[in-house]
Write a protein that holds these residues in place. Structure first.
Motif, PDB file in Angstrom:
ATOM      1  N   ASP A 156       0.857  -1.187   0.000  1.00  0.00           N
ATOM      2  CA  ASP A 156       0.000   0.000   0.000  1.00  0.00           C
ATOM      3  C   ASP A 156       0.896   1.240   0.000  1.00  0.00           C
ATOM      4  O   ASP A 156       1.684   1.439   0.934  1.00  0.00           O
ATOM      5  CB  ASP A 156      -0.890  -0.014   1.236  1.00  0.00           C
ATOM      6  CG  ASP A 156      -1.827   1.183   1.298  1.00  0.00           C
ATOM      7  OD1 ASP A 156      -1.846   1.969   0.332  1.00  0.00           O
ATOM      8  OD2 ASP A 156      -2.529   1.334   2.310  1.00  0.00           O
ATOM      9  N   PRO A 157       0.813   2.105  -1.005  1.00  0.00           N
ATOM     10  CA  PRO A 157       1.695   3.278  -1.055  1.00  0.00           C
ATOM     11  C   PRO A 157       1.454   4.278   0.064  1.00  0.00           C
ATOM     12  O   PRO A 157       2.293   5.160   0.304  1.00  0.00           O
ATOM     13  CB  PRO A 157       1.380   3.895  -2.428  1.00  0.00           C
ATOM     14  CG  PRO A 157       0.005   3.432  -2.743  1.00  0.00           C
ATOM     15  CD  PRO A 157      -0.108   2.060  -2.152  1.00  0.00           C
ATOM     16  N   ASN A 158       0.348   4.167   0.766  1.00  0.00           N
ATOM     17  CA  ASN A 158       0.061   5.089   1.861  1.00  0.00           C
ATOM     18  C   ASN A 158       0.731   4.661   3.165  1.00  0.00           C
ATOM     19  O   ASN A 158       0.620   5.385   4.167  1.00  0.00           O
ATOM     20  CB  ASN A 158      -1.453   5.191   2.078  1.00  0.00           C
ATOM     21  CG  ASN A 158      -2.160   5.785   0.871  1.00  0.00           C
ATOM     22  OD1 ASN A 158      -1.646   6.719   0.247  1.00  0.00           O
ATOM     23  ND2 ASN A 158      -3.320   5.246   0.534  1.00  0.00           N
ATOM     24  N   GLY A 159       1.394   3.510   3.162  1.00  0.00           N
ATOM     25  CA  GLY A 159       2.081   3.070   4.366  1.00  0.00           C
ATOM     26  C   GLY A 159       3.391   3.803   4.565  1.00  0.00           C
ATOM     27  O   GLY A 159       3.811   4.633   3.760  1.00  0.00           O
ATOM     28  N   SER A 160       4.062   3.502   5.652  1.00  0.00           N
ATOM     29  CA  SER A 160       5.345   4.116   5.959  1.00  0.00           C
ATOM     30  C   SER A 160       6.136   3.168   6.849  1.00  0.00           C
ATOM     31  O   SER A 160       5.622   2.150   7.324  1.00  0.00           O
ATOM     32  CB  SER A 160       5.151   5.463   6.665  1.00  0.00           C
ATOM     33  OG  SER A 160       4.580   5.284   7.948  1.00  0.00           O
ATOM     34  N   VAL A 161       7.386   3.539   7.081  1.00  0.00           N
ATOM     35  CA  VAL A 161       8.232   2.719   7.941  1.00  0.00           C
ATOM     36  C   VAL A 161       7.686   2.708   9.370  1.00  0.00           C
ATOM     37  O   VAL A 161       7.767   1.702  10.070  1.00  0.00           O
ATOM     38  CB  VAL A 161       9.681   3.252   7.907  1.00  0.00           C
ATOM     39  CG1 VAL A 161      10.563   2.442   8.847  1.00  0.00           C
ATOM     40  CG2 VAL A 161      10.230   3.210   6.493  1.00  0.00           C
ATOM     41  N   LEU A 162       7.117   3.838   9.799  1.00  0.00           N
ATOM     42  CA  LEU A 162       6.625   3.939  11.170  1.00  0.00           C
ATOM     43  C   LEU A 162       5.304   3.195  11.348  1.00  0.00           C
ATOM     44  O   LEU A 162       5.108   2.467  12.334  1.00  0.00           O
ATOM     45  CB  LEU A 162       6.455   5.412  11.550  1.00  0.00           C
ATOM     46  CG  LEU A 162       7.747   6.246  11.544  1.00  0.00           C
ATOM     47  CD1 LEU A 162       7.436   7.695  11.883  1.00  0.00           C
ATOM     48  CD2 LEU A 162       8.760   5.690  12.524  1.00  0.00           C
ATOM     49  N   THR A 163       4.373   3.365  10.417  1.00  0.00           N
ATOM     50  CA  THR A 163       3.054   2.752  10.546  1.00  0.00           C
ATOM     51  C   THR A 163       2.989   1.350   9.967  1.00  0.00           C
ATOM     52  O   THR A 163       2.054   0.601  10.239  1.00  0.00           O
ATOM     53  CB  THR A 163       1.994   3.621   9.854  1.00  0.00           C
ATOM     54  OG1 THR A 163       2.312   3.724   8.449  1.00  0.00           O
ATOM     55  CG2 THR A 163       1.982   5.022  10.450  1.00  0.00           C
ATOM     56  N   GLY A 164       3.988   0.985   9.152  1.00  0.00           N
ATOM     57  CA  GLY A 164       4.001  -0.323   8.530  1.00  0.00           C
ATOM     58  C   GLY A 164       3.303  -0.321   7.181  1.00  0.00           C
ATOM     59  O   GLY A 164       2.629   0.640   6.796  1.00  0.00           O
ATOM     60  N   TYR A 165       3.506  -1.417   6.450  1.00  0.00           N
ATOM     61  CA  TYR A 165       2.919  -1.557   5.118  1.00  0.00           C
ATOM     62  C   TYR A 165       1.973  -2.744   5.101  1.00  0.00           C
ATOM     63  O   TYR A 165       2.191  -3.737   5.791  1.00  0.00           O
ATOM     64  CB  TYR A 165       4.009  -1.768   4.059  1.00  0.00           C
ATOM     65  CG  TYR A 165       4.803  -0.526   3.734  1.00  0.00           C
ATOM     66  CD1 TYR A 165       4.362   0.359   2.762  1.00  0.00           C
ATOM     67  CD2 TYR A 165       6.001  -0.252   4.386  1.00  0.00           C
ATOM     68  CE1 TYR A 165       5.084   1.490   2.450  1.00  0.00           C
ATOM     69  CE2 TYR A 165       6.730   0.878   4.082  1.00  0.00           C
ATOM     70  CZ  TYR A 165       6.266   1.748   3.113  1.00  0.00           C
ATOM     71  OH  TYR A 165       6.989   2.872   2.802  1.00  0.00           O
ATOM     72  N   ASN A 166       0.947  -2.626   4.292  1.00  0.00           N
ATOM     73  CA  ASN A 166       0.000  -3.713   4.089  1.00  0.00           C
ATOM     74  C   ASN A 166       0.090  -4.196   2.642  1.00  0.00           C
ATOM     75  O   ASN A 166       0.229  -3.391   1.716  1.00  0.00           O
ATOM     76  CB  ASN A 166      -1.430  -3.258   4.384  1.00  0.00           C
ATOM     77  CG  ASN A 166      -1.636  -2.897   5.844  1.00  0.00           C
ATOM     78  OD1 ASN A 166      -1.117  -3.579   6.727  1.00  0.00           O
ATOM     79  ND2 ASN A 166      -2.384  -1.833   6.095  1.00  0.00           N
ATOM     80  N   MET A 167       0.011  -5.508   2.454  1.00  0.00           N
ATOM     81  CA  MET A 167       0.006  -6.067   1.113  1.00  0.00           C
ATOM     82  C   MET A 167      -1.369  -5.872   0.494  1.00  0.00           C
ATOM     83  O   MET A 167      -2.357  -6.496   0.916  1.00  0.00           O
ATOM     84  CB  MET A 167       0.385  -7.546   1.153  1.00  0.00           C
ATOM     85  CG  MET A 167       0.188  -8.265  -0.176  1.00  0.00           C
ATOM     86  SD  MET A 167       1.121  -7.526  -1.541  1.00  0.00           S
ATOM     87  CE  MET A 167       2.780  -8.029  -1.069  1.00  0.00           C
ATOM     88  N   THR A 168      -1.470  -4.962  -0.452  1.00  0.00           N
ATOM     89  CA  THR A 168      -2.746  -4.665  -1.112  1.00  0.00           C
ATOM     90  C   THR A 168      -2.707  -4.983  -2.597  1.00  0.00           C
ATOM     91  O   THR A 168      -3.660  -4.668  -3.306  1.00  0.00           O
ATOM     92  CB  THR A 168      -3.102  -3.179  -0.927  1.00  0.00           C
ATOM     93  OG1 THR A 168      -2.048  -2.367  -1.470  1.00  0.00           O
ATOM     94  CG2 THR A 168      -3.278  -2.842   0.540  1.00  0.00           C
ATOM     95  N   TRP A 169      -1.604  -5.583  -3.073  1.00  0.00           N
ATOM     96  CA  TRP A 169      -1.459  -5.886  -4.496  1.00  0.00           C
ATOM     97  C   TRP A 169      -1.713  -4.634  -5.335  1.00  0.00           C
ATOM     98  O   TRP A 169      -2.458  -4.663  -6.315  1.00  0.00           O
ATOM     99  CB  TRP A 169      -2.406  -7.015  -4.907  1.00  0.00           C
ATOM    100  CG  TRP A 169      -2.159  -8.287  -4.166  1.00  0.00           C
ATOM    101  CD1 TRP A 169      -2.801  -8.728  -3.055  1.00  0.00           C
ATOM    102  CD2 TRP A 169      -1.168  -9.273  -4.468  1.00  0.00           C
ATOM    103  NE1 TRP A 169      -2.296  -9.919  -2.629  1.00  0.00           N
ATOM    104  CE2 TRP A 169      -1.285 -10.299  -3.497  1.00  0.00           C
ATOM    105  CE3 TRP A 169      -0.205  -9.409  -5.457  1.00  0.00           C
ATOM    106  CZ2 TRP A 169      -0.466 -11.421  -3.477  1.00  0.00           C
ATOM    107  CZ3 TRP A 169       0.603 -10.527  -5.450  1.00  0.00           C
ATOM    108  CH2 TRP A 169       0.468 -11.516  -4.465  1.00  0.00           C
ATOM    109  N   HIS A 170      -1.039  -3.564  -4.944  1.00  0.00           N
ATOM    110  CA  HIS A 170      -1.248  -2.264  -5.594  1.00  0.00           C
ATOM    111  C   HIS A 170      -0.340  -2.169  -6.826  1.00  0.00           C
ATOM    112  O   HIS A 170       0.750  -1.601  -6.779  1.00  0.00           O
ATOM    113  CB  HIS A 170      -0.937  -1.142  -4.602  1.00  0.00           C
ATOM    114  CG  HIS A 170      -1.495   0.186  -4.998  1.00  0.00           C
ATOM    115  ND1 HIS A 170      -2.792   0.559  -4.762  1.00  0.00           N
ATOM    116  CD2 HIS A 170      -0.930   1.231  -5.653  1.00  0.00           C
ATOM    117  CE1 HIS A 170      -3.001   1.782  -5.213  1.00  0.00           C
ATOM    118  NE2 HIS A 170      -1.885   2.208  -5.764  1.00  0.00           N
ATOM    119  N   PHE A 171      -0.818  -2.708  -7.942  1.00  0.00           N
ATOM    120  CA  PHE A 171      -0.019  -2.704  -9.170  1.00  0.00           C
ATOM    121  C   PHE A 171       0.170  -1.297  -9.734  1.00  0.00           C
ATOM    122  O   PHE A 171       1.054  -1.082 -10.566  1.00  0.00           O
ATOM    123  CB  PHE A 171      -0.666  -3.608 -10.220  1.00  0.00           C
ATOM    124  CG  PHE A 171      -0.538  -5.070  -9.927  1.00  0.00           C
ATOM    125  CD1 PHE A 171       0.611  -5.763 -10.261  1.00  0.00           C
ATOM    126  CD2 PHE A 171      -1.562  -5.754  -9.288  1.00  0.00           C
ATOM    127  CE1 PHE A 171       0.738  -7.120  -9.983  1.00  0.00           C
ATOM    128  CE2 PHE A 171      -1.451  -7.108  -9.007  1.00  0.00           C
ATOM    129  CZ  PHE A 171      -0.297  -7.789  -9.351  1.00  0.00           C
TER     130      PHE A 171
END
Length: 310
Positions: free
Chosen positions: A56-71
């Protein structure tokens, strides 16, 4: 009564007996270390890279990332950094061409003209590998500096205007922090990767073939392009690949020898990973660069007329 004279007895070892199971597994045991090495240091990191490119491009190092298959990360990366992508391919292509011209002359001299100095010249070719890549690039920064001997020599013999006219210097008559400096650094650092395959290919050429071309009244230039160069194509292909691929992803030369307008895609990826913490964009840009290089390599190998890279 049928005679059996002259008929050799059957050899029991001639029967197609199946190989023992242990012998069948020997080959697999031999390739197991290499397979484990590739799995740990290539497959797993590559999987991690592809996964991060779909975060997810809205994630960050602090908040973490989610796998959203954002092609859409790939589309955004290409649109945002297409200039750096093109510049990397362009700089790497020019550096590879320069390495080919310089390296072919040097490899030809070592293979056919060096005589008893051949081993010494080969040692000199690989000698830069005994020095840090970073130190070699910093040396070029000193050589091309404004108060360096190259600029000083050019000013002494009044070559500054000529260098500016042919585009080697910037608007302020500098050699450092210019595209020329970046390409010169790439050429120097990756030149051994071009020379060694070329030498290996030229050294295998039968000199009698070259002599036969002259016996058939071919000029030295015609004999070179009709005999020597075609026979050295495997070395040309291998050398250009070994030079172009790492040069396209390099960021050290652009960082130390260039400016903000000469950034390559490697600089962008390094900044996204380590400074901005935008893993999604960095992963997408890395995979995009890898795909572009693989595509160019496949096209080049197919059109080069040879698949023999040894």
């Amino acid at each position: 009564m049928t005679s059996t004279a002259g008929i050799a007895p059957a050899n029991p070892h001639d029967s197609a007996a199946p190989a023992p199971r242990g012998r069948k597994l020997t080959g697999y045991w031999l390739i197991l270390p290499a397979a484990l090495w590739l799995g740990v240091f290539f497959v797993i990191p590559f999987y991690s890279l592809v996964s991060s490119s779909l975060f997810d491009p809205n994630g960050s190092v602090l908040t973490g990332y989610n796998m959203t298959w954002h092609f859409a990360n790939y589309v955004d990366a290409i649109n945002d950094y297409k200039g750096q992508l093109w510049r990397s391919i362009w700089y790497a292509g020019l550096a590879t061409l320069a390495c080919l011209v310089i390296g072919y002359v040097l490899a030809y001299a070592i293979a056919f003209k060096a005589g008893r100095w051949k081993n010494l010249m080969l040692v000199l070719v690989i000698a830069p590998f005994f020095t840090s890549f970073l130190l070699r690039t910093l040396s070029w920064k000193l050589i091309l500096a404004d108060d360096g001997w190259v600029v000083g020599f050019a000013q002494t013999i009044h070559l500054t205007n000529l260098l500016n006219f042919i585009g080697l210097t910037g608007t302020d008559d500098r050699l450092l922090a210019t595209p020329f400096a970046v390409i010169a650094g790439l050429t120097y650092n990756f030149l051994p990767f071009m020379v060694l395959p070329l030498y290996a290919s030229l050294e295998k050429i039968d000199v009698r073939l070259i002599e036969a071309s002259s016996d058939l009244y071919a000029s030295p230039m015609r004999g070179f392009f009709k005999v020597t160069f075609p026979l050295s194509l495997p070395g040309v292909v291998a050398g250009t690949l070994l030079t172009f691929i790492p040069a396209a992803g390099d960021y050290i030369n652009a960082t130390l020898l260039g400016n903000t307008n000469t950034k390559m895609v490697g600089n962008v990826i390094q900044s996204l990973f380590t400074t901005q913490g935008d893993y999604a964009a960095a992963g997408a840009l890395s995979v995009t660069l890898m795909a572009i290089i693989v595509g160019l390599v496949l096209i080049y190998v197919r059109t080069s007329g040879t698949e023999d890279l040894v």
